[in-house]
Design a protein around this motif. Structure first.
Motif, mmCIF file in Angstrom:
data_model
loop_
_atom_site.group_PDB
_atom_site.id
_atom_site.type_symbol
_atom_site.label_atom_id
_atom_site.label_comp_id
_atom_site.label_asym_id
_atom_site.label_seq_id
_atom_site.Cartn_x
_atom_site.Cartn_y
_atom_site.Cartn_z
ATOM 1 N N HIS A 88 1.435 -8.013 5.680
ATOM 2 C CA HIS A 88 0.305 -8.242 4.769
ATOM 3 C C HIS A 88 0.523 -9.497 3.935
ATOM 4 O O HIS A 88 1.378 -9.524 3.059
ATOM 5 C CB HIS A 88 0.077 -7.046 3.837
ATOM 6 C CG HIS A 88 -1.136 -7.220 2.979
ATOM 7 N ND1 HIS A 88 -2.419 -7.237 3.510
ATOM 8 C CD2 HIS A 88 -1.289 -7.437 1.647
ATOM 9 C CE1 HIS A 88 -3.286 -7.434 2.544
ATOM 10 N NE2 HIS A 88 -2.643 -7.573 1.400
ATOM 11 N N HIS B 140 -1.421 -13.387 2.293
ATOM 12 C CA HIS B 140 -2.546 -14.293 2.017
ATOM 13 C C HIS B 140 -1.901 -15.671 1.900
ATOM 14 O O HIS B 140 -1.761 -16.224 0.786
ATOM 15 C CB HIS B 140 -3.252 -13.899 0.720
ATOM 16 C CG HIS B 140 -3.638 -12.442 0.626
ATOM 17 N ND1 HIS B 140 -4.753 -11.938 1.248
ATOM 18 C CD2 HIS B 140 -3.033 -11.394 0.017
ATOM 19 C CE1 HIS B 140 -4.835 -10.633 0.999
ATOM 20 N NE2 HIS B 140 -3.791 -10.275 0.259
ATOM 21 N N HIS C 75 -7.456 -3.364 2.571
ATOM 22 C CA HIS C 75 -6.687 -2.968 1.375
ATOM 23 C C HIS C 75 -7.102 -1.540 1.006
ATOM 24 O O HIS C 75 -8.301 -1.251 0.932
ATOM 25 C CB HIS C 75 -7.057 -3.847 0.178
ATOM 26 C CG HIS C 75 -6.557 -5.255 0.229
ATOM 27 N ND1 HIS C 75 -7.386 -6.335 0.341
ATOM 28 C CD2 HIS C 75 -5.307 -5.765 0.162
ATOM 29 C CE1 HIS C 75 -6.680 -7.458 0.323
ATOM 30 N NE2 HIS C 75 -5.403 -7.137 0.233
ATOM 31 N N HIS D 242 -0.977 -1.670 0.901
ATOM 32 C CA HIS D 242 -0.695 -1.030 -0.398
ATOM 33 C C HIS D 242 -0.565 0.503 -0.324
ATOM 34 O O HIS D 242 0.526 1.020 -0.432
ATOM 35 C CB HIS D 242 -1.696 -1.459 -1.480
ATOM 36 C CG HIS D 242 -1.686 -2.932 -1.704
ATOM 37 N ND1 HIS D 242 -0.579 -3.590 -2.185
ATOM 38 C CD2 HIS D 242 -2.613 -3.916 -1.467
ATOM 39 C CE1 HIS D 242 -0.823 -4.880 -2.258
ATOM 40 N NE2 HIS D 242 -2.045 -5.112 -1.813
ATOM 41 N N ASP E 60 2.414 -9.586 0.568
ATOM 42 C CA ASP E 60 1.162 -9.833 -0.150
ATOM 43 C C ASP E 60 1.117 -11.332 -0.479
ATOM 44 O O ASP E 60 1.942 -12.108 -0.003
ATOM 45 C CB ASP E 60 1.043 -8.955 -1.396
ATOM 46 C CG ASP E 60 -0.418 -8.715 -1.799
ATOM 47 O OD1 ASP E 60 -1.319 -9.165 -1.082
ATOM 48 O OD2 ASP E 60 -0.642 -8.063 -2.837
#
Ligand SMILES: [Zn+2]
Length: 431
Positions: free
Chosen positions: A65, A67, A213, A251, A302
């Motif tokens: 996960h 970004h 998410h 998450h 993340d």
């Protein structure tokens, strides 16, 4: 072209799916694949040989996960609570970013990941075409999506977003499946029923993964229940049919026992984000319960603004400590289970069955971890050493599909000087 890696300690996967630590063995690679792992004496001849003495050879890490382009926002809004952090610090900067910025930020992220032993990453961010190009050019593996958002049930806001989501999946194709395009629902709270149904329907013919998410904060979890007659985000996504697709969920901090049952039944992979959940004080994901139920738990960093790095070794270390401490039980998780989360489980979550393990027939996604430094000796237990002692900076070689992309500080596919110059230029422009 075939290559033999000799002299290293190998973290291979045995027939039973468990790790095996091999010494006096080598790995032979032909083209993109692992052709042989075993004793040196039985190894086939190879075109070239590489001496890996003093190193651990292990599967490349899968960051399930991320970004990536948020390297442009590293450390921005540090110390703020999640909602304020998003609204006052992150969103105003993100509104300024151009596709060129995304390209620059993603390349910077890929450099950090390759240097830290990550061979595959899940990316969720704006301008996915730019991310796609960087992943393709760098040689790393990755999953890319258009962020699925929908702010109104009656008109399309943002405009044309559903078609953009579909077009990414339809148009970004890699014959090699090194870079994969997939669907994304940002979350229950930033989408609505009509949009979610359309994504489910579209995936019936396109058969890719869905990245979402789930239950990151208590507020998000409780507000969902108020909106949807007591249904949790997992309960709601299940009702909408999302979980019947190959879904992985970042998450999962506030998931309930009944959610874990649903995730088990629907084979949803939760992605644990230890640093991000701690930095934003989101809570403790019930990872021990998920593992007890047999869920395929993966790990991710993340984005760089809530972490603030892309260091998967740090996530392994912190994640393991958090799980043990939350369970008040030091026996709850062994180092092998943690390493699986960051390798084979991550690969499975991302819909990849041909990587994540050092095994004959799998893709040659291999990293070398140096045992040179004081913190890496003595080495009584290799798996413990990797989870509790190793640092990302101990990675000395990162190979994807049999190609060395990073070795001893040198990037083979990226012009590091140019990337640094462009990054500085972008930061000056944006801020
Ligand atoms: Zn995220």
């Amino acid at each position: 072209m075939s290559l033999k890696l000799t002299g290293g300690i190998i973290l291979a996967t045995g027939e039973n799916g468990e790790f095996q630590v091999l010494e006096g063995s080598c790995i032979c690679i032909e083209d993109k694949y692992i052709k042989y792992i075993g004793p040196d004496r039985d190894a086939p001849e190879c075109d070239a040989e590489k001496d890996m003495r003093g190193m651990i050879l292990m599967p490349g890490l899968v960051n399930a996960h991320g970004h990536g382009p948020m390297t442009l926002l590293r450390g921005v809004g540090g110390g703020l609570a999640l909602q304020e952090w998003l609204e006052t610090a992150i969103f105003p900067i993100e509104a300024k970013l151009t596709p060129k910025d995304i390209e620059i930020g993603e390349r910077w992220a890929v450099m950090e990941m390759l240097a830290g032993g990550t061979t595959c990453v899940s990316e969720m961010y704006d301008f996915p075409e730019a991310t796609w190009e960087v992943l393709k050019g760098s040689g790393i593996k990755g999953n890319v999506c258009r962020v699925g958002l929908s702010f109104s049930e009656t008109e399309e806001i943002p405009k044309n977003r559903f078609n953009e989501c579909v077009n990414i999946v339809k148009n970004l194709k890699d014959d090699d499946d090194r870079v994969i395009s997939e669907f994304c629902l940002h979350s229950e709270y930033l989408t609505n029923e009509g949009f979610v149904r359309k994504i489910v329907e579209a995936n019936k013919s396109l058969h890719t993964n869905i990245n979402v998410h789930v239950s990151e904060t208590r507020r998000e979890h409780e507000e969902c229940k108020q909106r949807h007659g007591g249904l949790t985000p997992i309960g709601y996504l299940d009702k909408m049919g999302i979980l019947d697709e190959n879904t992985y969920a970042a998450h999962c901090v506030w998931v309930e026992d009944s959610d874990i049952e649903i995730m088990k039944e629907k084979k949803v992979s939760p992605v644990f984000n230890p640093s991000s959940n701690c930095k934003l004080a989101s809570g403790f994901a019930p990872i021990d319960k998920m593992l007890e139920k047999g869920l395929n738990v993966a790990i991710g960093t993340d984005g760089c603004a809530s972490n603030d790095n892309l260091n998967m070794f740090e996530e392994l270390h912190l994640g393991s400590l958090l799980i043990k401490n939350k369970a008040s039980d030091a026996t709850v998780l062994n180092a092998g289970q943690v390493l699986k989360m960051a390798t084979v489980n991550g690969a499975r979550a991302l819909g990849r069955t041909d990587t994540g393990e050092l095994k004959v027939g799998k893709r040659a996604d291999i990293i070398a971890v140096s045992m040179d430094k004081p913190h890496m000796y003595p080495a009584f237990d290799i798996m413990n050493l990797l989870v509790y002692s190793a640092q990302a900076s101990d990675v000395v070689m990162t190979m994807v599909d049999g190609k060395i992309l990073y070795e001893n500080g040198i990037y083979k596919t990226i012009d590091a000087e140019k990337a640094r110059f462009e990054m500085k230029d972008a930061i000056a422009r944006i801020y």
